[in-house]
Design a protein around this motif. Structure first.
Motif, PDB file in Angstrom:
ATOM      1  N   ARG A   1       1.922  58.948  -5.947  1.00 10.62           N
ATOM      2  CA  ARG A   1       2.292  57.997  -4.889  1.00 10.62           C
ATOM      3  C   ARG A   1       1.659  58.415  -3.572  1.00 10.62           C
ATOM      4  NH1 ARG A   1       5.866  58.566  -1.072  1.00 10.62           N
ATOM      5  NH2 ARG A   1       7.097  60.107  -2.190  1.00 10.62           N
TER       6      ARG A   1
ATOM      7  N   ARG B   1      -2.091  56.277  -5.702  1.00  5.90           N
ATOM      8  CA  ARG B   1      -2.438  55.870  -7.071  1.00  5.90           C
ATOM      9  C   ARG B   1      -1.161  55.277  -7.676  1.00  5.90           C
ATOM     10  NH1 ARG B   1      -5.516  61.208  -9.122  1.00  5.90           N
ATOM     11  NH2 ARG B   1      -5.286  60.154 -11.133  1.00  5.90           N
TER      12      ARG B   1
ATOM     13  N   ASP C   1      -0.134  52.598  -9.560  1.00  8.79           N
ATOM     14  CA  ASP C   1       0.124  52.235 -10.960  1.00  8.79           C
ATOM     15  C   ASP C   1       0.387  53.469 -11.815  1.00  8.79           C
ATOM     16  OD1 ASP C   1      -0.147  49.552 -10.370  1.00  8.79           O
ATOM     17  OD2 ASP C   1      -2.223  49.425 -11.065  1.00  8.79           O
ATOM     18  N   GLU C   2      -0.404  54.512 -11.581  1.00  8.62           N
ATOM     19  CA  GLU C   2      -0.210  55.751 -12.339  1.00  8.62           C
ATOM     20  C   GLU C   2       1.135  56.392 -11.993  1.00  8.62           C
ATOM     21  OE1 GLU C   2      -3.939  58.311 -12.545  1.00  8.62           O
ATOM     22  OE2 GLU C   2      -4.461  56.820 -11.014  1.00  8.62           O
TER      23      GLU C   2
ATOM     24  N   ALA D   1       3.853  54.849 -11.005  1.00 10.87           N
ATOM     25  CA  ALA D   1       4.910  54.050 -11.630  1.00 10.87           C
ATOM     26  C   ALA D   1       5.072  54.421 -13.099  1.00 10.87           C
ATOM     27  CB  ALA D   1       4.619  52.560 -11.474  1.00 10.87           C
ATOM     28  N   ALA D   2       3.978  54.630 -13.796  1.00 12.37           N
ATOM     29  CA  ALA D   2       4.039  54.995 -15.212  1.00 12.37           C
ATOM     30  C   ALA D   2       4.731  56.344 -15.403  1.00 12.37           C
ATOM     31  CB  ALA D   2       2.642  55.016 -15.818  1.00 12.37           C
TER      32      ALA D   2
END
Length: 119
Positions: A63, A67, A69-70, A72-73
Motif C-alpha cells: 500500500r 501497489r 491491487d497487490e 488488497a490481495a
C-alpha cells in the motif's frame, strides 16, 4: 542438498523486510517479505497465523508503495486465514479489515466504509 531455511530464518527475514519498509526501501523490502512468506509457508503451511501476519505486513508495504491491487490481495489472504483460525470477531481480523479500509480509501471509499463497518 541444501537445507531449506527454517521458521526462525523466515521470521528474521520478515523482520528485515519491516526494517527495510521503514527505511522506504519498498522494492527490496517486498522481495524480502515475499521470500519470508514462502519460507514460512514451507515450514508452517499456507494457512498458518504467522503467514497471515507476514501477509498483512506485506499488504501495508505494498500500500505504501502504491501497489494497491497487490496489497488488497495480501490483505484478503491474511483475512481468510485469520477468520478461519480466530473467528470473525477477533482483534487481528479487525486489524486486517482496518488496514484494507485504509487501502481502499485511496481507490474506493464506499468499499472502505464496508471494511470499517465489518471491523
Amino acid at each position: 542438498g541444501e537445507d531449506k531455511p527454517g521458521a526462525r530464518e523466515g521470521e528474521t527475514m520478515a523482520n528485515l523486510g519491516l526494517f527495510l519498509m521503514e527505511l522506504g526501501e519498498y522494492e527490496e523490502a517486498t522481495a524480502v517479505m515475499e521470500e519470508a512468506t514462502a519460507v514460512m509457508r514451507r515450514c508452517k503451511g499456507s494457512l498458518d497465523l504467522e503467514v497471515a501476519g507476514i501477509l498483512s505486513n506485506l499488504g501495508i508495504m505494498l500500500r505504501r508503495a502504491e501497489r494497491f491491487d497487490e496489497a488488497a490481495a495480501k490483505y484478503d489472504e491474511a483475512y481468510r486465514i485469520r477468520v478461519e483460525w480466530l473467528g470473525p470477531k477477533h482483534m487481528k481480523v479487525a486489524e486486517t479489515l482496518v488496514n484494507k479500509g485504509v487501502l481502499l480509501l485511496n481507490i474506493n471509499p464506499a468499499q472502505a466504509r464496508l471494511c470499517y463497518q465489518e471491523a
